[in-house]
Design a protein around this motif. Structure first.
Motif, PDB file in Angstrom:
ATOM      1  N   ARG A  53      23.611  -1.700 -13.227  1.00  0.00           N
ATOM      2  CA  ARG A  53      24.515  -2.844 -13.226  1.00  0.00           C
ATOM      3  C   ARG A  53      24.218  -3.846 -12.108  1.00  0.00           C
ATOM      4  NH1 ARG A  53      27.127   1.113 -15.545  1.00  0.00           N
ATOM      5  NH2 ARG A  53      26.122   2.205 -13.874  1.00  0.00           N
ATOM      6  N   THR A  54      24.170  -3.338 -10.871  1.00  0.00           N
ATOM      7  CA  THR A  54      24.079  -4.247  -9.720  1.00  0.00           C
ATOM      8  C   THR A  54      22.786  -5.071  -9.784  1.00  0.00           C
ATOM      9  OG1 THR A  54      25.278  -2.598  -8.449  1.00  0.00           O
ATOM     10  CG2 THR A  54      24.204  -4.333  -7.197  1.00  0.00           C
ATOM     11  N   ARG A  96      32.782   7.658  -8.902  1.00  0.00           N
ATOM     12  CA  ARG A  96      31.852   8.671  -9.384  1.00  0.00           C
ATOM     13  C   ARG A  96      31.661   9.761  -8.324  1.00  0.00           C
ATOM     14  NH1 ARG A  96      26.222   9.478  -9.214  1.00  0.00           N
ATOM     15  NH2 ARG A  96      25.999   7.736  -7.768  1.00  0.00           N
ATOM     16  N   GLN A 141      29.286  11.642  -6.415  1.00  0.00           N
ATOM     17  CA  GLN A 141      27.879  11.311  -6.129  1.00  0.00           C
ATOM     18  C   GLN A 141      27.077  12.565  -5.770  1.00  0.00           C
ATOM     19  OE1 GLN A 141      27.508   7.311  -4.066  1.00  0.00           O
ATOM     20  NE2 GLN A 141      29.671   7.707  -3.765  1.00  0.00           N
ATOM     21  N   PRO A 148      33.462   1.915 -10.900  1.00  0.00           N
ATOM     22  CA  PRO A 148      32.306   1.049 -10.621  1.00  0.00           C
ATOM     23  C   PRO A 148      31.103   1.357 -11.513  1.00  0.00           C
ATOM     24  CG  PRO A 148      32.530   2.722  -8.905  1.00  0.00           C
ATOM     25  CD  PRO A 148      33.723   2.877  -9.813  1.00  0.00           C
ATOM     26  N   GLY A 149      31.112   2.539 -12.152  1.00  0.00           N
ATOM     27  CA  GLY A 149      29.971   2.968 -12.945  1.00  0.00           C
ATOM     28  C   GLY A 149      28.852   3.424 -12.032  1.00  0.00           C
ATOM     29  N   PRO A 150      27.977   4.282 -12.503  1.00  0.00           N
ATOM     30  CA  PRO A 150      28.004   4.924 -13.820  1.00  0.00           C
ATOM     31  C   PRO A 150      29.066   6.031 -13.890  1.00  0.00           C
ATOM     32  CG  PRO A 150      26.123   5.723 -12.537  1.00  0.00           C
ATOM     33  CD  PRO A 150      26.805   4.688 -11.694  1.00  0.00           C
ATOM     34  N   GLN A 159      30.386  -5.138  -4.924  1.00  0.00           N
ATOM     35  CA  GLN A 159      31.173  -4.290  -5.838  1.00  0.00           C
ATOM     36  C   GLN A 159      32.663  -4.425  -5.508  1.00  0.00           C
ATOM     37  OE1 GLN A 159      30.153  -2.264  -8.507  1.00  0.00           O
ATOM     38  NE2 GLN A 159      32.345  -2.108  -8.891  1.00  0.00           N
ATOM     39  N   ARG A 194      19.150  -3.113  -1.656  1.00  0.00           N
ATOM     40  CA  ARG A 194      19.870  -1.833  -1.756  1.00  0.00           C
ATOM     41  C   ARG A 194      18.972  -0.779  -1.125  1.00  0.00           C
ATOM     42  NH1 ARG A 194      22.813   0.942  -6.872  1.00  0.00           N
ATOM     43  NH2 ARG A 194      24.372  -0.552  -6.175  1.00  0.00           N
ATOM     44  N   HIS A 242      29.298  -1.766   0.152  1.00  0.00           N
ATOM     45  CA  HIS A 242      28.794  -2.337  -1.104  1.00  0.00           C
ATOM     46  C   HIS A 242      29.698  -3.544  -1.383  1.00  0.00           C
ATOM     47  CE1 HIS A 242      27.138  -2.838  -4.967  1.00  0.00           C
ATOM     48  NE2 HIS A 242      27.278  -1.640  -5.477  1.00  0.00           N
ATOM     49  N   ARG A 298      30.298   4.088  -0.519  1.00  0.00           N
ATOM     50  CA  ARG A 298      30.283   2.745   0.066  1.00  0.00           C
ATOM     51  C   ARG A 298      31.222   1.823  -0.702  1.00  0.00           C
ATOM     52  NH1 ARG A 298      23.978   2.749  -1.512  1.00  0.00           N
ATOM     53  NH2 ARG A 298      24.111   2.512  -3.754  1.00  0.00           N
ATOM     54  N   VAL A 299      31.448   2.159  -1.987  1.00  0.00           N
ATOM     55  CA  VAL A 299      32.389   1.363  -2.794  1.00  0.00           C
ATOM     56  C   VAL A 299      33.805   1.534  -2.231  1.00  0.00           C
ATOM     57  CG1 VAL A 299      33.388   1.034  -5.095  1.00  0.00           C
ATOM     58  CG2 VAL A 299      30.951   1.576  -4.866  1.00  0.00           C
TER      59      VAL A 299
END
Ligand code: NCD
Length: 335
Positions: free
Chosen positions: A85-86, A250, A252, A290-292, A166, A135, A163, A196-197
């Protein structure tokens, strides 16, 4: 004097390419050359990015989705971590502003031969790049680049640090759907420790007057996060009925050193968002991610694709927010 300072002010064209004086009462002038994190922005600056994104949003609805705002500028995407996405969103956003876009992926580049981030970036800059979107798995990598490059730097996610775009698109989505941010109560649920989101969202939401409660198992919610001005809960069921937004993060797995919860099934039972839980939330609660998505873990498919979900709107809004970010840093002349 920096290269940017010398050229700043040569374009007074607005986001849509028109030359116009700022509307009365909106005399704020953007000065920042980089977008490294929301920690470094004031509430006024964050609001200015969201307002600018609002004016770019309409461009994506046109049959010819392009404005000349960054014509002649070059943007490079420098991605050292995976992204769908980003990365696509930054590429498309830059194209819609008429910039030339160069996509760099660490895989298959000289990074694999041992070239440092600084050398990679300086070589790319020698090709005349105006903006670097980076990134990196290392927290602070974009800040290092900002110190050694003349180009503008935008942080597209640095390690577990920030981030910013986002969080900006999340706030933009909440603002559009709920009419504002001040006084809204937002739950951020899941893997807070590695996110980070979460960090950028907490910083941005608090600056704009929203309340934040982070929710998750103790192993994924560091108690120090309280110092960022949010509350902590270990029970999604307890906070469900009292929030305007549920932002599910998500898990992680790629950032885990060890197993931080006993089983995936147990996590889904306690912290997963499913139809039964959603029935106990406010009828108009906004569901975000935020996905995925790990479907079946953070949330079930009926919730992800259901009427409360803003997930695809987040993606669409990401375009407008990234257009705003690219546009603004190219106007700025101060670190
Ligand atoms: C996030 C990221 O990369 O930090 N995703 C994104 O940018 N859309 C969150 C995640 O990977 O879980």
């Amino acid at each position: 004097m920096s290269k940017r300072a010398k050229t700043a002010g040569t374009s007074s064209a607005g986001p849509r390419g028109r030359r116009s004086a700022p509307p009365a009462g909106k005399a704020f002038v953007w000065t920042k050359r980089h977008l490294l994190g929301l920690d470094e922005l004031s509430a006024v600056e964050i609001t200015h990015i969201l307002d600018t994104a609002e004016s770019f949003r309409e461009v994506s609805t046109r049959s010819i989705k392009k404005v000349p705002a960054l014509r002649g500028k070059v943007v490079v995407n420098l991605f050292f971590e995976d992204s769908t996405r980003t990365r696509m969103s930054f590429s498309l956003a830059a194209s819609r502003l008429s910039a030339d876009v160069l996509d760099f992926s660490a895989k298959g580049s000289s990074v694999a031969k041992g070239e440092t981030l600084r050398d990679t970036a300086r070589n790319i800059e020698a090709m005349g790049i105006d903006t670097v979107v980076v990134r990196h798995s290392q927290s602070g990598a974009p800040h290092m680049l900002a110190r050694c490059l003349d180009a503008s730097v935008i942080n597209a996610g640095d390690g577990q640090h920030e981030h910013p775009t986002q969080a900006l698109l999340d706030m933009f989505t909440i603002r559009r759907r709920l009419g504002g941010l001040a006084g809204k109560r937002v739950a951020i649920v899941g893997d807070i420790a590695h996110s980070r989101v979460a960090r950028s969202n907490i910083i941005g939401l608090r600056k704009l007057g929203a309340e934040v409660v982070v929710v998750g198992p103790p192993t994924l919610v560091p108690s120090a996060i309280r110092s960022m001005g949010c509350e902590i809960s270990h029970s999604l069921d307890e906070v469900l009925g009292e929030v305007d937004v549920i932002n599910m993060l998500r898990i992680q797995f790629e950032r885990f050193g060890s197993n931080l919860f006993p089983s995936v099934r147990e996590y889904a039972n306690i912290y997963g968002l499913n139809a039964e839980r959603l029935r106990r939330a406010r009828r108009d609660v906004l569901v975000m991610h935020p996905g995925p998505i790990n479907r079946g873990l953070e949330m079930t498919s009926d919730v992800a694709d259901g009427p409360n979900s803003a997930i695809l709107q987040q993606v669409a809004n990401g375009m407008a927010v990234r257009m705003a970010a690219l546009f603004l840093v190219n106007q700025g002349d101060q670190a």
